[in-house]
Scaffold this active site. Sequence first.
Site, PDB file in Angstrom:
ATOM      1  CG  HIS A  26      55.327  75.402  17.375  1.00 62.99           C
ATOM      2  ND1 HIS A  26      56.547  75.968  17.061  1.00 62.99           N
ATOM      3  CD2 HIS A  26      55.070  74.497  16.393  1.00 62.99           C
ATOM      4  CE1 HIS A  26      57.003  75.418  15.944  1.00 62.99           C
ATOM      5  NE2 HIS A  26      56.122  74.526  15.509  1.00 62.99           N
ATOM      6  CD  GLU A  27      51.672  72.116  15.626  1.00 61.56           C
ATOM      7  OE1 GLU A  27      51.253  72.225  14.466  1.00 61.56           O
ATOM      8  OE2 GLU A  27      52.808  71.693  15.898  1.00 61.56           O
TER       9      GLU A  27
ATOM     10  CD  GLU B 204      58.397  73.879  12.349  1.00 65.01           C
ATOM     11  OE1 GLU B 204      58.073  74.029  13.543  1.00 65.01           O
ATOM     12  OE2 GLU B 204      57.622  73.420  11.482  1.00 65.01           O
TER      13      GLU B 204
ATOM     14  CG  ASP C 197      59.989  77.491  17.850  1.00 63.13           C
ATOM     15  OD1 ASP C 197      58.994  76.756  17.975  1.00 63.13           O
ATOM     16  OD2 ASP C 197      61.153  77.062  17.684  1.00 63.13           O
TER      17      ASP C 197
HETATM   18 ZN    ZN Z   1      56.082  73.471  13.736  1.00 63.05          ZN
END
Ligand code: ZN
Length: 424
Positions: free
Chosen positions: A279-280, A358, A362
């Site tokens: 995710h990062e 975000e 994801d």
């Molecule tokens: Zn994030």
Amino acid sequence: MTPSFILVACLSLLILRWLGQGLLDLLNRRHVRAHGDHAPEAVQGIMDGPTYRRSVEYTLAKSHFGQVEELWSLATKIVFLCSGFLPWTLALWSDRFGQGAFAQSGWLLAVSFMMGLPDLPLEWWSQFRLEERFGFNKSTLRTWITDHLKMLVLSTLLGLPLVTGILRLTVWIGESWWLWAWALLMAFQAVMMILAPILILPWFNKFTPLPDGSLRDRLLRLGERTGFTAKTIQIADGSRRSAHSNAYFTGFGRFRKIVLYDTLVAQLTEVELEAVLAHEIGHYRRGHVPKMLLWAGVSSLVSFGLLGWLARQPEFLEAFGFKSSSGLAPVLLLAGLLGGAITFWLTPLGTRRSRRHEFEADAYARGAMGESDSLIGALRKLHEKNLSNLTPHPWFSGFYYSHPTLLERERALRAASGAHAPTG
Ligand SMILES: [Zn+2]
């Protein structure tokens, strides 16, 4: 505009923000309470009954405390702005140290520090009463005090030259100083992005390289697979202060460093940690960092433009009891005190963009992992361990949340996988 009109307008803006905050808090508490005894079906598989009720308690306790903080902050601001205290300190300071840029920036820092003092008891309460009550506080009074002293040293070491530079520009450049001041700030931030992870963060946390083993191999393989090369993967001792967990990467290019909190490593399985890192990496691969920097750069350019305009309005300084010839330092101070009352209303613009990022990160993680279960597992655990609010009021989360709610993230992850939500 007369000075008294400006004063009333500014105080009204502060009060309006306070009302806005209060209304959002109130809506959120009612929403959380309405679901307090019975978790909505969708969240039942995420936390067991007692944990869910504890998350409701934690949310309500934080919200009540937040209201005290907001009222206190409003009251102290009004006192500082209307009592004549600020012009009085400036007169004293100027008599003693003169009106040069260095002396004036010294005043700005000293008075900002002084204005932060009334908040300290509340900060202490938040850490050692509220967080403590829910088992999140791991800090000692000693660490807490040293942290504050370190912050004071840092803000003096960094702030003094920066503010002095900005004040000098008004003398050197004249009316268009604000454009150069903005450029100076941007350059300063770019340097800090490189230096902070090397010089500043280690002052607050201990970083140790992730030891050899299956976790390190797994994360390095992920890095290779996604073309994300970092110099090191490090573990930060976040558990020294708090049981809340986190992961991030700092620096760029050769200086890039992946940091996992020891609390996170303790809470998640290896495959879940891999999903969190994916995710990062998603944030990086989707260009979120330059996008954020661009956004921050444009908005601070607008702020500096406004500052340039404000500095040309003698009535603005007079409204708060300063002489109109007091220079830029009090304008900067007042803008710092009042600016939040305007930017508060722009919060949803920033959080909406952040939530979009975000979702993108994801989706990237799902692609990199080839499945979404490990990320969902990680998110569920993190929400559980952090006692996150699973049922925020939609206005509240829409306004403040930089991350989508857990349910929204799960829904997006599952929709893309073509799977149905599990019933258990
Ligand atoms: Zn994030």
